[in-house]
Write a protein that holds these residues in place. Structure first.
Motif, PDB file in Angstrom:
ATOM      1  N   UNK A  87       0.840  -1.183   0.000  1.00 15.61           N
ATOM      2  CA  UNK A  87       0.000   0.000   0.000  1.00 15.61           C
ATOM      3  C   UNK A  87       0.877   1.235   0.000  1.00 15.61           C
ATOM      4  N   UNK A  88       1.920   1.198  -0.805  1.00 11.81           N
ATOM      5  CA  UNK A  88       2.939   2.254  -0.787  1.00 11.81           C
ATOM      6  C   UNK A  88       2.410   3.607  -1.231  1.00 11.81           C
ATOM      7  N   UNK A  89       1.285   3.609  -1.961  1.00 14.26           N
ATOM      8  CA  UNK A  89       0.703   4.875  -2.388  1.00 14.26           C
ATOM      9  C   UNK A  89       1.661   5.708  -3.213  1.00 14.26           C
ATOM     10  N   UNK A  90       1.774   6.974  -2.874  1.00 12.80           N
ATOM     11  CA  UNK A  90       2.647   7.882  -3.624  1.00 12.80           C
ATOM     12  C   UNK A  90       4.101   7.782  -3.189  1.00 12.80           C
ATOM     13  N   UNK A  91       4.388   6.976  -2.174  1.00 10.73           N
ATOM     14  CA  UNK A  91       5.760   6.749  -1.750  1.00 10.73           C
ATOM     15  C   UNK A  91       6.214   7.551  -0.553  1.00 10.73           C
ATOM     16  N   UNK A  92       5.276   8.049   0.248  1.00 12.12           N
ATOM     17  CA  UNK A  92       5.654   8.849   1.421  1.00 12.12           C
ATOM     18  C   UNK A  92       6.454   8.013   2.422  1.00 12.12           C
ATOM     19  N   UNK A  93       5.946   6.841   2.765  1.00 14.77           N
ATOM     20  CA  UNK A  93       6.694   5.971   3.680  1.00 14.77           C
ATOM     21  C   UNK A  93       7.925   5.404   2.990  1.00 14.77           C
ATOM     22  N   UNK A  94       7.806   5.132   1.695  1.00 14.21           N
ATOM     23  CA  UNK A  94       8.929   4.587   0.938  1.00 14.21           C
ATOM     24  C   UNK A  94      10.151   5.494   1.045  1.00 14.21           C
ATOM     25  N   UNK A 141      11.244 -11.336   1.915  1.00 11.51           N
ATOM     26  CA  UNK A 141      11.662 -10.049   2.453  1.00 11.51           C
ATOM     27  C   UNK A 141      12.147 -10.185   3.895  1.00 11.51           C
ATOM     28  N   UNK A 142      13.064  -9.295   4.254  1.00 11.11           N
ATOM     29  CA  UNK A 142      13.548  -9.253   5.637  1.00 11.11           C
ATOM     30  C   UNK A 142      12.560  -8.549   6.558  1.00 11.11           C
ATOM     31  N   UNK A 143      11.779  -7.630   6.008  1.00  6.35           N
ATOM     32  CA  UNK A 143      10.805  -6.876   6.803  1.00  6.35           C
ATOM     33  C   UNK A 143       9.719  -6.348   5.871  1.00  6.35           C
ATOM     34  N   UNK A 144       8.570  -6.066   6.455  1.00  2.00           N
ATOM     35  CA  UNK A 144       7.436  -5.568   5.665  1.00  2.00           C
ATOM     36  C   UNK A 144       6.779  -4.416   6.400  1.00  2.00           C
ATOM     37  N   UNK A 145       6.487  -3.365   5.646  1.00  2.00           N
ATOM     38  CA  UNK A 145       5.859  -2.150   6.166  1.00  2.00           C
ATOM     39  C   UNK A 145       4.546  -1.932   5.428  1.00  2.00           C
ATOM     40  N   UNK A 146       3.519  -1.485   6.140  1.00  2.00           N
ATOM     41  CA  UNK A 146       2.267  -1.116   5.501  1.00  2.00           C
ATOM     42  C   UNK A 146       1.603  -0.011   6.311  1.00  2.00           C
ATOM     43  N   UNK A 147       1.500   1.179   5.748  1.00  2.00           N
ATOM     44  CA  UNK A 147       0.867   2.303   6.460  1.00  2.00           C
ATOM     45  C   UNK A 147      -0.245   2.894   5.607  1.00  2.00           C
ATOM     46  N   UNK A 149       3.692 -14.710   5.577  1.00  2.00           N
ATOM     47  CA  UNK A 149       4.233 -15.677   4.614  1.00  2.00           C
ATOM     48  C   UNK A 149       5.448 -15.137   3.864  1.00  2.00           C
ATOM     49  N   UNK A 150       5.385 -13.880   3.408  1.00  2.00           N
ATOM     50  CA  UNK A 150       6.452 -13.359   2.545  1.00  2.00           C
ATOM     51  C   UNK A 150       7.609 -12.748   3.332  1.00  2.00           C
ATOM     52  N   UNK A 151       7.463 -12.633   4.648  1.00  2.00           N
ATOM     53  CA  UNK A 151       8.529 -12.069   5.491  1.00  2.00           C
ATOM     54  C   UNK A 151       9.271 -13.204   6.191  1.00  2.00           C
ATOM     55  N   UNK A 152      10.576 -13.106   6.198  1.00  4.10           N
ATOM     56  CA  UNK A 152      11.395 -14.159   6.795  1.00  4.10           C
ATOM     57  C   UNK A 152      11.088 -14.323   8.285  1.00  4.10           C
ATOM     58  N   UNK A 153      11.156 -15.545   8.785  1.00  2.00           N
ATOM     59  CA  UNK A 153      10.997 -15.758  10.230  1.00  2.00           C
ATOM     60  C   UNK A 153      11.969 -14.891  11.024  1.00  2.00           C
ATOM     61  N   UNK A 154      11.436 -14.271  12.063  1.00  2.00           N
ATOM     62  CA  UNK A 154      12.223 -13.337  12.861  1.00  2.00           C
ATOM     63  C   UNK A 154      12.183 -11.921  12.344  1.00  2.00           C
ATOM     64  N   UNK A 155      11.624 -11.726  11.148  1.00  2.00           N
ATOM     65  CA  UNK A 155      11.537 -10.390  10.561  1.00  2.00           C
ATOM     66  C   UNK A 155      10.405  -9.575  11.166  1.00  2.00           C
ATOM     67  N   UNK A 156      10.428  -8.286  10.899  1.00  2.00           N
ATOM     68  CA  UNK A 156       9.437  -7.363  11.455  1.00  2.00           C
ATOM     69  C   UNK A 156       8.361  -7.034  10.434  1.00  2.00           C
ATOM     70  N   UNK A 157       7.120  -7.057  10.885  1.00  2.00           N
ATOM     71  CA  UNK A 157       5.972  -6.573  10.106  1.00  2.00           C
ATOM     72  C   UNK A 157       5.378  -5.396  10.856  1.00  2.00           C
ATOM     73  N   UNK A 158       5.325  -4.242  10.211  1.00  2.00           N
ATOM     74  CA  UNK A 158       4.762  -3.038  10.834  1.00  2.00           C
ATOM     75  C   UNK A 158       3.544  -2.593  10.034  1.00  2.00           C
TER      76      UNK A 158
END
Length: 220
Positions: free
Chosen positions: A53-60, A110-116, A134-143
């Motif tokens: 949900x990267x949108x226009x890329x503000x968080x990116x 992926x090592x981590x996943x962000x969604x804002x 599923x797509x984030x490695x075990x031990x990785x962070x999902x925010x």
């Protein structure tokens, strides 16, 4: 279910709202809030990160301050066109058009996943959160950043009619059903009286060996 918790209506909404998004967004989700969340996200150089949900890329833009291996996904052509204008189609970020509930990537990509600012539009948030795990490695962070449920009964009815607003108890339920065992909720607010965000930082259960596969490209 709110009127915008429908993929076709959400795409239509952002076809027009994308022209105003970068003007309106700072009044709800500003750089200070984003940067605070990035501290909790805690990614570093070399980490491969997906922004759903990267949108226009503000968080990116903020994530790029921490790692240069960033991938952005959104279902809205209008939002992605604004992101392309910022980053280019062949720039520092690889973009995909896709669905949060059916991510077009291999397991542990992926090592981590962000969604804002995206969960509020998903018809099935638990399905999307399972995909994140599923797509984030075990031990990785999902925010995940979403809109906190209002205190006022009047605003609660309005919120319920538009899209998903949720409190910490509902966040507990969704993340638990999606298979997360460790997560914390943080309430963020630009200033008193403005909309609140609920930011959840979760750890993917370390039950499987991580993969180094490259992400599978989505059709854009």
């Amino acid at each position: 279910m709110g009127i915008l918790e429908n993929k076709a209506r959400a795409r239509l909404f952002y076809k027009y709202f994308s022209n105003l998004y970068d003007t309106v967004n700072p009044f709800i989700w500003n750089e200070e809030m984003r940067d605070e969340a990035l501290e909790w996200f805690d990614v570093g150089p070399g980490d491969r990160v997906l922004d759903v949900g990267c949108g226009t890329g503000f968080a990116t833009e903020g994530i790029l301050q921490h790692t240069d291996d960033v991938h952005g996904l959104d279902q809205s052509d209008g939002q992605l066109s604004k992101a392309f204008a910022k980053f280019g189609r062949d720039g520092d970020v690889r973009f995909y058009r896709g669905d949060a509930e059916r991510l077009p990537f291999r397991d542990d990509a992926f090592d981590a996943l962000w969604s804002s600012g995206s969960i509020e539009y998903w018809p099935d948030p638990v399905a999307a959160l399972r995909e994140f795990r599923r797509v984030t490695k075990p031990g990785g962070t999902v925010l995940v950043v979403g809109p906190d449920y209002p205190d006022s009964a009047v605003f609660q009815k309005l919120a319920d009619a538009i899209m998903l607003f949720y409190d910490e108890a509902e966040g507990d339920r969704m993340f638990t059903e999606a298979g997360f065992e460790e997560f914390d909720h943080h309430i963020q607010q630009r200033k008193p009286g403005t909309p609140r965000a609920i930011t959840t930082v979760a750890t993917v259960p370390a039950t499987e060996e991580a993969s180094d596969d490259e992400p599978v490209a989505a059709q854009s």
